[in-house]
Design an enzyme around this catalytic site. Sequence first.
Site, PDB file in Angstrom:
ATOM      1  N   SER A   4     -10.535  -0.066   6.918  1.00 46.57           N
ATOM      2  CA  SER A   4      -9.895  -0.048   5.598  1.00 46.57           C
ATOM      3  C   SER A   4      -9.195  -1.323   5.163  1.00 46.57           C
ATOM      4  CB  SER A   4      -8.898   1.097   5.527  1.00 46.57           C
ATOM      5  OG  SER A   4      -9.572   2.280   5.245  1.00 46.57           O
ATOM      6  N   SER A  42     -10.040   2.113   2.639  1.00 49.52           N
ATOM      7  CA  SER A  42      -9.097   2.822   1.794  1.00 49.52           C
ATOM      8  C   SER A  42      -8.098   1.912   1.087  1.00 49.52           C
ATOM      9  CB  SER A  42      -8.309   3.842   2.635  1.00 49.52           C
ATOM     10  OG  SER A  42      -7.497   3.171   3.582  1.00 49.52           O
ATOM     11  N   LYS A  50       0.846  -1.198   0.000  1.00 51.14           N
ATOM     12  CA  LYS A  50       0.000   0.000   0.000  1.00 51.14           C
ATOM     13  C   LYS A  50       0.883   1.250   0.000  1.00 51.14           C
ATOM     14  CE  LYS A  50      -4.003   1.962   2.509  1.00 51.14           C
ATOM     15  NZ  LYS A  50      -4.891   1.852   3.676  1.00 51.14           N
TER      16      LYS A  50
HETATM   17  N1  GLN Z   1     -13.532   4.634   5.803  1.00 48.58           N
HETATM   18  C1  GLN Z   1     -12.997   5.104   7.049  1.00 48.58           C
HETATM   19  C2  GLN Z   1     -12.585   6.540   6.919  1.00 48.58           C
HETATM   20  O1  GLN Z   1     -12.724   7.072   5.885  1.00 48.58           O
HETATM   21  C3  GLN Z   1     -11.872   4.235   7.506  1.00 48.58           C
HETATM   22  C4  GLN Z   1     -10.624   4.486   6.764  1.00 48.58           C
HETATM   23  C5  GLN Z   1      -9.504   3.625   7.247  1.00 48.58           C
HETATM   24  O2  GLN Z   1      -9.699   2.636   7.939  1.00 48.58           O
HETATM   25  N2  GLN Z   1      -8.313   4.043   6.912  1.00 48.58           N
HETATM   26  O3  GLN Z   1     -12.132   7.133   7.852  1.00 48.58           O
END
Ligand code: GLN
Length: 494
Positions: A183, A159, A79
């Site tokens: 995410s 994400s 990532k």
């Molecule tokens: N979708 C969540 C957010 O936008 C979690 C994102 C994540 O876990 N990095 O904050």
Amino acid sequence: MTDLTKLTIAEAREGLKNKDYTSLELTDAFIGNIEAANAQLNAYVTVTADQAREMAKASDAKLAKGEGGALEGIPLGIKDLFATKGVHTQACSHILDGFKPPYESTVTSNLWADGAVMLGKLNMDEFAMGSSNETSYYGPVINPWRKQGSNQDLVPGGSSGGSASAVAARMCMGATATDTGGSIRQPAAFTGTVGIKPTYGRCSRWGVVAFASSLDQAGPIAHTVRDSAILLKSMASVDPKDTTSVDIEVPDYEAAIGKSVMGLKIGIPAEYRMEGMPGEIDELWQKGIEWLKDAGAEIVDIAMPHTKYALPAYYIVAPAEASSNLARYDGVRYGLRVPGKDIVEMYENTRAEGFGEEVKRRILIGTYVLSAGYYDAYYLKAQKVRTLIKRDFDLAWENGVDAILTPATPSAAFGVADQDLHSDPVKMYLNDIFTVTVNMAGLPGISVPAGLDKSGLPLGLQLIGKPFDESTLFQVGQVIEDAAGSFEPEKWWG
Ligand code: GLN
């Protein structure tokens, strides 16, 4: 020869050891898939093919001598949030344009020390903020899954959408990911892959671009429960460079796989049955309950009364921490600089141009809830709610519960540029409804593919565990995997 990209990590580990093929052949097969598919799926933002081949050759030399680490010769995707020395590390943000760190994150260092091969850097939501991988400066990632009979592009979740899509489309054997509110688990559920967010402190956060430091954790996405156990074993470590990493031995997670779940107590929280949730999600949950019951587990109802406050509290705590972490991007230290007539205007121009809309929204919310007049009303209150959420879990463990079973997401993957979701950011935030509680309480959670919905899209079940008890999640997760089978999208790309 069989298609090497269809192997699991566990199978490739055996094949490499037996010299059925080389790491270079394996790596080349994945590079071939990336070259064929990336224009359509956009999972990679950088492919490090030359470096990958060099690493593979070094692995082959070790394997030839009967040496090598636990991941020797296994090609992985990373990532874009993980610092990789001399290689694109931009959290998929415009503001980090051109940033190539002079250092390596601890998690990736651990993987390379065990012999893994880096294929490249994976697309993601900008600074890991999002649930659809549509906030990336590099454009959306496309899910290899489509509804039956449809050619509409679907999101892979976020994400870590690049990680999930790359694994599902066989563009790497496994991938690193991070999870602040869901995410790892939500994209895994959207792509028919396995994703585990370990306990807070299990993996070092050093060299991982910070979003919300008290919630962020690294973890793997892979094809099988066993593969995710193999990857986590290598990724996890205590680290003097991250004082929140914990000095507890990393167990042999694979040893938990195949162990009977007879007599384990699995908690079912009624509060995770949300109003308006599609019937299919509930049916899947029931199916999971039956599978675990059939395997000898004891199913118990538990109460998690503070669940409904988790999402609003998360969307105060996470932006608060993000607004502070993102203050460092000022056009001076790294990445983009947009000139102005003086230094203040340079800051303003750089941040205005460098951050995307969602990131700006988080900075605004975060700065607001931390400001003098509102700190007590919002931030402090959210921290208290966080304690109550953790207490719900503590009570379950005190009552002898070994793990908790819930759905992973309230829906299957949705369409790219879905107007219904984009018209209101709060609707997008609802994707995390089942996953944020786990981050708020610092617990481990795994998402395991459990079935397909009526349009043929994968759905996942989530298991939540006690602190540092990832082993039980692998043990119970394997039972779900055995019962549900594995899921492969029908190939339309490449
Ligand atoms: N979708 C969540 C957010 O936008 C979690 C994102 C994540 O876990 N990095 O904050």
